[in-house]
Write a protein that holds these residues in place. Structure first.
Motif, short mmCIF file in Angstrom:
data_model
loop_
_atom_site.label_atom_id
_atom_site.label_comp_id
_atom_site.label_asym_id
_atom_site.label_seq_id
_atom_site.Cartn_x
_atom_site.Cartn_y
_atom_site.Cartn_z
N PRO A 22 0.84 -1.21 0.00
CA PRO A 22 0.00 0.00 0.00
C PRO A 22 0.86 1.25 0.00
N ASP A 26 -2.10 5.79 2.10
CA ASP A 26 -3.29 4.94 2.25
C ASP A 26 -3.35 4.25 3.61
N TYR A 33 -4.34 -0.08 7.32
CA TYR A 33 -4.78 -0.26 5.93
C TYR A 33 -5.87 -1.32 5.92
N GLY A 186 -9.15 -4.10 1.77
CA GLY A 186 -8.18 -3.23 1.12
C GLY A 186 -7.80 -3.85 -0.20
#
Length: 223
Positions: A22, A26, A33, A186
């Motif tokens: 990620p 983010d 996350y 995610g």
């Protein structure tokens, strides 16, 4: 008395999953996350740090396994070890076993707190092992013998480069673990799951041993 879940595992990672780590922006400070609660970023982990965590976790799990006779006792003793809090032990245990190694270990850690960096028994070693080979761990659960367990099986949500996931795949298979799609939390998240934390301990050992021969982090930088 380590709990085991009756489940099938698939060691092949989801083919259509977007792979990769990620972006820093983010990863939220409070929810990490994937919008999980009570999480934190482990960050970079050296091979030696991973080995120390794996060894300490195995020592503690062996102690709890030998002391517990039921899954409920395992749960209570595991929580006591994780929190370094004697009150979590089964009712009357301290009075009945004042000189036991379990009571001593929990008591010795009471001042310093969690001996596993606030991670749970069974997922701490593997979380550190994954981080040591360049993975980003987002959340984990050893699965609990209670109605409020957020996972019905031991699981770790993590993100990795595709080359790292491919490197991990034979080790996942050999340890009796499996992959699953975690992208609902995610878009780059994968999960590793298993019937028991014993599988996770096996996988953690395999990762650090294999990394000595072929480190996926170095492989990715050489490409």
């Amino acid at each position: 008395m380590i709990p085991t879940v009756d489940m099938d595992v698939d060691p092949a990672f989801p083919a259509d999953l977007t792979m990769g780590l990620p972006d820093e922006e983010d990863v939220a400070e409070d929810e990490g996350y994937g919008c999980f609660r009570d999480v934190w970023t482990i960050g970079e982990v050296s091979r030696d740090e991973a080995v120390r965590m794996i060894e300490e976790e195995r020592r503690l799990i062996t102690l709890v396994d030998q002391a517990s006779r039921t899954h409920a006792e395992f749960e209570a003793m595991a929580q006591a070890v994780e929190a370094a809090e004697l009150d979590y032990l089964p009712a009357g245990y301290v009075a009945q076993h004042p000189n036991s190694e379990l009571v001593r270990v929990v008591g010795d850690n009471a001042e310093d707190g969690s001996p596993l960096d606030a991670l749970e028994l069974g997922v701490a070693g593997l979380s550190y092992a994954l981080a040591s080979v360049g993975c980003f761990t987002a959340a984990s659960c050893r699965s609990h013998c209670s109605d409020d367990s957020w996972s019905d099986r031991p699981v770790i949500f993590f993100a990795a480069e595709r080359s790292t996931a491919e490197w991990l795949t034979p080790l996942v298979r050999q340890s009796g673990c499996g992959y699953a799609d975690g992208s609902k939390r995610g878009d780059r998240l994968l999960t590793v799951e298993a019937p028991s934390i014993t599988n996770f301990m096996d996988l953690a050992n395999r990762i650090v041993q294999q990394a000595d021969q072929q480190d996926p982090v170095k492989l990715s930088t050489d490409v």
